[in-house]
Enzyme design. Structure first.
Site, PDB file in Angstrom:
ATOM      1  N   CYS A   1      38.982  48.112  43.940  1.00 12.52           N
ATOM      2  CA  CYS A   1      37.792  47.967  44.769  1.00 12.52           C
ATOM      3  C   CYS A   1      37.000  49.281  44.694  1.00 12.52           C
ATOM      4  CB  CYS A   1      38.205  47.654  46.196  1.00 12.52           C
ATOM      5  SG  CYS A   1      37.035  46.658  47.088  1.00 12.52           S
ATOM      6  N   LYS A  43      44.853  43.509  37.964  1.00 15.76           N
ATOM      7  CA  LYS A  43      43.613  42.971  38.513  1.00 15.76           C
ATOM      8  C   LYS A  43      42.483  43.896  38.096  1.00 15.76           C
ATOM      9  CE  LYS A  43      41.206  41.655  42.764  1.00 15.76           C
ATOM     10  NZ  LYS A  43      40.090  42.615  42.745  1.00 15.76           N
TER      11      LYS A  43
END
Length: 207
Positions: A1, A43
């Protein structure tokens, strides 16, 4: 993120974008050290664009950014067993750019299955999931193995269930759903009290 703390620490999307070989080295080391029955997953976000590099957003030493497909191939070369792709780059968020790029995710899915030689290679889609219908639409459009959600699950922990996943049709229904979640949380907190020093029942209820 792409949060400030990740930028400062040079990890997550910043590590992958700016020091990709370090990220791949970590993944290779994990796959080499762990037994095969323990999976290694990754990810990732979509890579920056050439416009990002030309505009100086990647720093003075930046080279030509990889394509999403090249990024997937490198991950598979590292021995990663499952990949989740967020359909935005680190410079994008849903507030500024809106919908995630499901077309790019679909291309990553096709690449992963073709390059790995496994037409069932597990690859998950992330981004643009707010309702249960979004889950179904994403699966259909991306051909992914599954869907991951983050922020929307904080608002609606039952997002993936047929009972709680559909979008409430009125403010009253929304309020009733959230109050029901609060009741469920308090029931669980009674059975399994929060550990000392954790967020606690009051903070958990407000979240």
């Amino acid at each position: 993120c792409p949060q400030a703390i990740a930028r400062k620490g040079k990890y997550g999307a910043f590590l992958h974008d700016e020091f990709p070989e370090s990220a791949y080295s970590v993944l290779k080391s994990l796959r080499s050290a762990l037994p095969r029955e323990i999976g290694v997953t990754a990810k990732v976000r979509l890579p920056p664009t050439q416009a990002d590099a030309s505009g100086g957003r990647l720093g003075p030493k930046a080279s030509t950014p990889p394509t999403p497909e090249e990024r997937i191939e490198r991950l598979i070369d590292c021995g990663v067993d499952l990949i989740t792709v967020h359909g935005r780059s680190r410079f994008e968020n849903k507030v500024t750019v809106g919908a995630a790029n499901w077309e790019a995710i679909q291309s990553c899915v096709a690449t992963a299955r073709s390059y790995s030689g496994n037409d069932q290679y597990p690859i998950f889609a992330n981004g643009g999931i707010e309702t249960l219908n979004d889950v179904y639409n994403c699966l259909q459009k991306t051909k992914s193995s599954g869907v991951m959600s983050s922020e929307s699950l904080l608002e609606n922990p039952g997002l993936f269930s047929k009972e709680y996943g559909p979008q409430p049709q009125s403010a009253k229904q929304l309020l009733e759903r959230q109050l029901n979640y609060a009741d469920m949380y308090l029931d669980y907190a009674t059975l399994f009290p929060p550990l000392p020093g954790s967020l606690g029942t009051k903070g958990g209820s407000f979240n």
